[in-house]
Design an enzyme around this catalytic site. Structure first.
Site, PDB file in Angstrom:
ATOM      1  N   GLY A  24       0.826  -1.202   0.000  1.00 22.76           N
ATOM      2  CA  GLY A  24       0.000   0.000   0.000  1.00 22.76           C
ATOM      3  C   GLY A  24       0.860   1.251   0.000  1.00 22.76           C
TER       4      GLY A  24
ATOM      5  N   GLY B 295       0.843   5.691   0.860  1.00 26.28           N
ATOM      6  CA  GLY B 295       0.115   6.691   1.626  1.00 26.28           C
ATOM      7  C   GLY B 295       0.790   8.039   1.610  1.00 26.28           C
ATOM      8  CG  HIS B 296      -1.186  11.279   3.488  1.00 25.94           C
ATOM      9  ND1 HIS B 296      -2.136  11.136   4.470  1.00 25.94           N
ATOM     10  CD2 HIS B 296      -1.859  11.618   2.377  1.00 25.94           C
ATOM     11  CE1 HIS B 296      -3.316  11.394   3.972  1.00 25.94           C
ATOM     12  NE2 HIS B 296      -3.181  11.685   2.704  1.00 25.94           N
ATOM     13  CG  PHE B 297       3.775  10.836   6.210  1.00 22.44           C
ATOM     14  CD1 PHE B 297       4.090  12.101   5.767  1.00 22.44           C
ATOM     15  CD2 PHE B 297       2.844  10.685   7.209  1.00 22.44           C
ATOM     16  CE1 PHE B 297       3.493  13.208   6.329  1.00 22.44           C
ATOM     17  CE2 PHE B 297       2.239  11.786   7.770  1.00 22.44           C
ATOM     18  CZ  PHE B 297       2.563  13.053   7.329  1.00 22.44           C
ATOM     19  N   GLY B 298       4.639   7.496   2.979  1.00 24.94           N
ATOM     20  CA  GLY B 298       5.523   6.430   2.518  1.00 24.94           C
ATOM     21  C   GLY B 298       4.735   5.239   2.027  1.00 24.94           C
TER      22      GLY B 298
ATOM     23  CB  VAL C 108       2.689  -0.762   3.686  1.00 23.94           C
ATOM     24  CG1 VAL C 108       2.821  -1.903   4.676  1.00 23.94           C
ATOM     25  CG2 VAL C 108       2.125   0.455   4.362  1.00 23.94           C
TER      26      VAL C 108
ATOM     27  CE  LYS D  22       1.896   0.772   8.152  1.00 28.88           C
ATOM     28  NZ  LYS D  22       0.808   1.429   8.866  1.00 28.88           N
TER      29      LYS D  22
ATOM     30  CG  ASP E 221      -7.287   7.752  11.864  1.00 31.27           C
ATOM     31  OD1 ASP E 221      -8.521   7.716  11.681  1.00 31.27           O
ATOM     32  OD2 ASP E 221      -6.468   7.742  10.932  1.00 31.27           O
TER      33      ASP E 221
END
Ligand SMILES: *[C@@H]1O[C@H](CO)[C@@H](O)[C@H](O)[C@H]1NC(C)=O
Ligand SMILES: *[C@@H]1O[C@H](CO)[C@@H](O)[C@H](O)[C@H]1NC(C)=O
Ligand SMILES: *[C@@H]1O[C@H](CO)[C@@H](O)[C@H](O)[C@H]1NC(C)=O
Ligand SMILES: *[C@@H]1O[C@H](CO)[C@@H](O)[C@H](O)[C@H]1NC(C)=O
Ligand SMILES: *[C@@H]1O[C@H](CO)[C@@H](O)[C@H](O)[C@H]1NC(C)=O
Ligand SMILES: *[C@@H]1O[C@H](CO)[C@@H](O)[C@H](O)[C@H]1NC(C)=O
Ligand SMILES: *[C@@H]1O[C@H](CO)[C@@H](O)[C@H](O)[C@H]1NC(C)=O
Length: 797
Positions: A511, A513-516, A518, A537, A632
């Protein structure tokens, strides 16, 4: 395919049979005798009719007394015909139904073989981890590994978690004197395999006679030379220090092969946090302050397999004195370079330099080349610089675990040659003129650069760990990473968390995402054994500045201290060469909870949904007890392991990696999961355990709608208005009344009116318990389709 012909009831029935059956083990040695267990539902209807089982076409004799009607069959695998290996299906014939069902996995009859053991010798005190190599060593059930000593058979203590097809590890027990093991025997379900011809020898125990030197700086890593006897029978000797209260981490000693087991080189460990470093007295003499309290004396001990005598050395000098770490001055205070002067001795100034270091302990590198150390005093280090044609060369000093960058040495500017232009034809000449102009500009710029003689520099700032500036930062090792951390306690907490990048092999992308990203990955332990599947991650750009790195590492240390069945553990962190951190998490075979409940292939029963809810509540209860607010919580942020146990994830460091459409954004900076947020979080940015409880209510709603997006048709930024009107999410179709009551309580406007996680856990536990008693197992419900079954089941709640 064929079950289409059956009526609905049977359809369900078979579905459950497929889903729930588990067979173990899935292989047997060719001689048989392996006890095979089959767990499931609907495995027969009475004691009189035990279903018959065939493994790869060979009958498996039922063990009548172990049969549990409907739930469990145990049978003993017979010998494979001709004692030959074979593969095939696992067939279960259930009387009365007249059909044979094939289990989804194959059964293998194999002929295990032993090939070698490693190491081939170990101390007579035992404790040696013996790796038995071979093939099909995981056949059936391994009973034990025994060592034949002629007059007796001695067990070798099996590490069950290590049993693999190609190797298995056991730990030797001690014997009274050196002896030869004439054969190693491995028993599989009573069948034996042997490795003959004296595969292992018990030798005399190692003895430590002398340790030199007996001082180290507090950060450790100074080489101590250990002399003695019989070290060669220990594969990996380790050293530690202890002060009666605390033990340090161990360090790995190196053998000196040419010294045939009489010499080891062991780096001193970093001092445990309670140890006070000695500093020289005020006159600056080399006399060190006496250890204030003799109880504080630090003793050296060794771990050499099971040898007890070397752990506590009583007859030799083994007290290690810790002194302060050396400090070095920067070459210039402004970071400009120092001019190299031909053939001179290069002087670097500092403090405490030689308290626990002699010339061979200190390595100075200039532009990566050795600057041979010629003198070392408490405040001065002199070395002979290597030769370079030109350029600015980085000067670094390495002492044990300590690394310093003191500045740059300038070897002059690159030579510029004009001679070659003469022979060239006109167009090239024109191009060259442009070239010359460029070079000239560069040349001019370079010659403007300040080059200060280091003797004239009034640089007084010392380079300790705290003041280290790191222009081209390169984090190659765990030590490099730790060197970036200022806080001593944090450093100690991080040591066990950091793992070596080389042990991680990245696999496919799971996957982004915003920062990096997986990734799936394989993690190997230090001996390259026991590879295990993990998730990794990455955080691009997060390691960019030290301020953030510190915070990041602090959170990592906290998160690894969390241990709970329903909280996703953080296994470790490591650093890419570019300094970006990566975090290592357990691999979760069943992905995230939301995808799981949405997927029509999975048909979770009402009880299972409640169980997921209970798992999450337990995880959250634990986090709340540890004063950790999640912020979250949502189904997408919980993970399911191979046994479908839910774990709370995506908190702290692991947060915010998957981008989803659930994050509504008024401005581009703030992306928030508004549909899960408590009103006070939306209005005032307040996050507490009670706001986590609100999100938990939404998660329960997600479970009972099988992963619908909350407030369908309501825009993210209208949610607050919607809630202010007193409106809440509707009761999902198949949601029992009192579970919905619980959701409504979680959505109380006033945070204090919401239940806490402990009472949520209690309430759901009761519901689950009542339900199991009344509802029985889903497999027994023989009416309706899947939806119906689900509905009927929920009714009894
Ligand atoms: C079958 O169930 C028993 C008891 O619940 C358990 O000990 C065993 O590990 C299970 N075996 C398999 C193959 O699932
Ligand atoms: C059984 O299957 C394995 C792989 O699944 C294969 O390596 C092996 O050769 C097979 N053995 C026989 C006897 O067919
Ligand atoms: C089970 O598998 C075996 C071989 O894999 C096959 O011969 C047999 O017909 C199968 N039985 C059923 C009921 O599918
Ligand atoms: C190992 O297992 C075999 C049979 O499985 C048994 O006869 C033997 O006594 C066991 N040995 C030890 C040391 O437990
Ligand atoms: C080491 O030996 C000494 C003296 O025999 C004893 O007082 C001490 O408790 C021992 N320490 C440990 C950790 O075994
Ligand atoms: C440093 O010492 C090594 C070996 O002692 C020698 O080979 C090397 O030439 C020396 N380097 C300089 C720059 O003196
Ligand atoms: C310590 O000794 C080992 C083995 O002799 C050597 O490889 C290493 O470079 C030494 N380390 C230091 C800091 O001197």
């Amino acid at each position: 395919m064929w079950h289409m012909y059956w009526c609905c009831g049977y359809k369900i029935w078979l579905c459950f049979l497929w889903r729930d059956v588990q067979v173990s083990p899935l292989s047997a040695p060719v001689e048989g005798h392996t006890k095979v267990t089959i767990n499931g539902t609907n495995l027969g209807t009475s004691d009189a009719s035990i279903p018959t089982v065939r493994l790869a076409g060979v009958a498996c004799r039922p063990v009548v007394e172990e049969y549990v009607v409907s739930k469990r069959i145990m049978c003993t695998a017979a010998e494979a015909p001709g004692r030959l290996g074979r593969n095939g299906s696992i067939e279960i014939q259930i009387q009365g139904l007249g059909r044979v069902y094939n289990y989804s996995k194959q059964f293998r009859y194999v002929d295990p073989k032993l090939e070698a053991v490693f190491p081939v010798k170990g101390p007579m005190s035992g404790g040696t981890r013996l790796t038995v190599r071979g093939k099909d060593l995981n056949a059936g059930n391994l009973d034990n590994i025994s060592l034949n000593l002629g007059e007796e058979m001695l067990p070798c203590v099996l590490d069950r978690s290590s049993i693999g097809s190609h190797s298995t590890i056991c730990t030797t027990l001690g014997v009274s004197r050196p002896k030869v093991v004439t054969s190693v025997r491995v028993f599989f379900d009573g069948n034996v395999r042997m490795l003959d011809q004296d595969p292992f020898t018990y030798t005399e125990d190692p003895v430590v006679e002398k340790i030199m030197p007996l001082t180290s700086f507090i950060s450790g890593g100074r080489n101590l030379t250990v002399t003695g006897k019989n070290f060669d029978s220990i594969q990996q000797p380790k050293m530690f220090v202890w002060n009666g209260k605390e033990k340090s981490q161990t360090t790995n000693c190196l053998h000196q092969p040419e010294m045939s087991g009489t010499v080891l080189t062991c780096p001193s460990p970093r001092a445990p946090s309670g140890i006070i470093a000695s500093v020289p007295d005020t006159l600056g003499s080399l006399r060190l302050r006496r250890q204030l309290d003799t109880n504080d004396a630090v003793e050296i001990g060794f771990i050499m397999d099971g040898v007890v005598a070397v752990q506590n050395l009583t007859n030799i000098a083994s007290t290690l004195q810790y002194v302060v770490d050396p400090l070095f001055q920067k070459l210039t205070s402004d970071g400009s370079s120092v001019k190299y002067q031909n053939n001179i001795n290069f002087v670097i100034r500092g403090k405490y330099i030689n308290l626990a270091a002699s010339k061979p302990d200190v390595i100075v590198l200039i532009g990566g080349q050795n600057c041979n150390v010629t003198a070392l005093t408490q405040s001065v280090l002199i070395c002979t610089p290597p030769y370079f044609d030109y350029g600015d060369k980085l000067v670094t000093i390495h002492i044990g675990n300590l690394h310093y960058q003191v500045g740059y040495l300038n070897y002059g500017d690159p030579p510029v040659s004009y001679g070659w232009i003469a022979g060239l034809i006109v167009p090239v000449v024109i191009l060259s003129v442009i070239g010359i102009i460029t070079i000239a500009v560069v040349y001019k710029r370079r010659s403007k650069r300040t080059t200060t003689n280091h003797n004239g520099a009034n640089a007084t700032e010392y380079l300790g760990l705290s003041s280290q500036t790191t222009p081209p930062r390169a984090v190659h090792t765990i030590e490099d990473a730790l060197a970036l951390v200022k806080d001593g306690d944090l450093k100690a907490a991080l040591k066990p968390v950091l793992v070596c990048r080389e042990r991680i092999k990245l696999g496919k992308l799971l996957g982004t995402g915003h920062f990096g990203c997986v990734f799936e990955a394989i993690y190997e332990d230090s001996d390259h054994y026991n590879p295990s599947k993990v998730a990794v991650k990455t955080f691009q750009g997060k390691g960019a500045d030290i301020q953030h790195l510190d915070e990041f590492l602090r959170e990592a240390a906290l998160m690894t201290s969390f241990r709970h069945d329903h909280v996703l553990a953080l296994l470790g962190i490591c650093f890419e060469v570019d300094g970006n951190p990566m975090i290592v998490l357990p691999y979760m075979a069943n992905g995230d909870l939301k995808s799981y409940i949405e997927n029509s292939k999975n048909a979770p029963t009402g009880l299972q949904l409640l169980q997921f809810g209970l798992d999450v509540a337990r995880g959250m209860e634990y986090l709340a007890e540890n004063k950790f607010v999640h912020r979250d919580l949502a189904a997408r942020n919980c993970m399911l392991d191979d046994q479908l146990r839910a774990k709370v994830a995506d908190f702290g460091l692991t947060r915010d990696v998957y981008t989803t459409e659930y994050y509504s954004s008024r401005d581009k900076q703030a992306k928030l999961p508004v549909k899960w947020m408590a009103p006070e979080s939306m209005e005032r940015n307040v996050y507490t355990f009670r706001s986590d409880v609100w999100s938990y209510g939404v998660l329960l709603w997600e479970l009972f709608t099988r992963g619908k997006v909350p407030y369908p048709g309501v825009d993210g930024w209208d949610v607050l208005q919607f809630l202010k009107l007193g409106r809440r999410l509707d009761q999902p179709d198949y949601c029992p009344q009192h579970v919905y009551q619980l959701m409504l309580k979680c959505w109380s406007w006033e945070p204090e009116e919401r239940p806490d996680f402990t009472s949520i856990v209690t309430l759901i536990e009761e519901t689950v318990r009542d339900n199991t008693e009344v509802g029985g197992e889903p497999g027994h419900t023989e009416r309706g389709g899947r939806e119906d079954n689900y509905h009927a089941y929920i009714e009894v709640v």
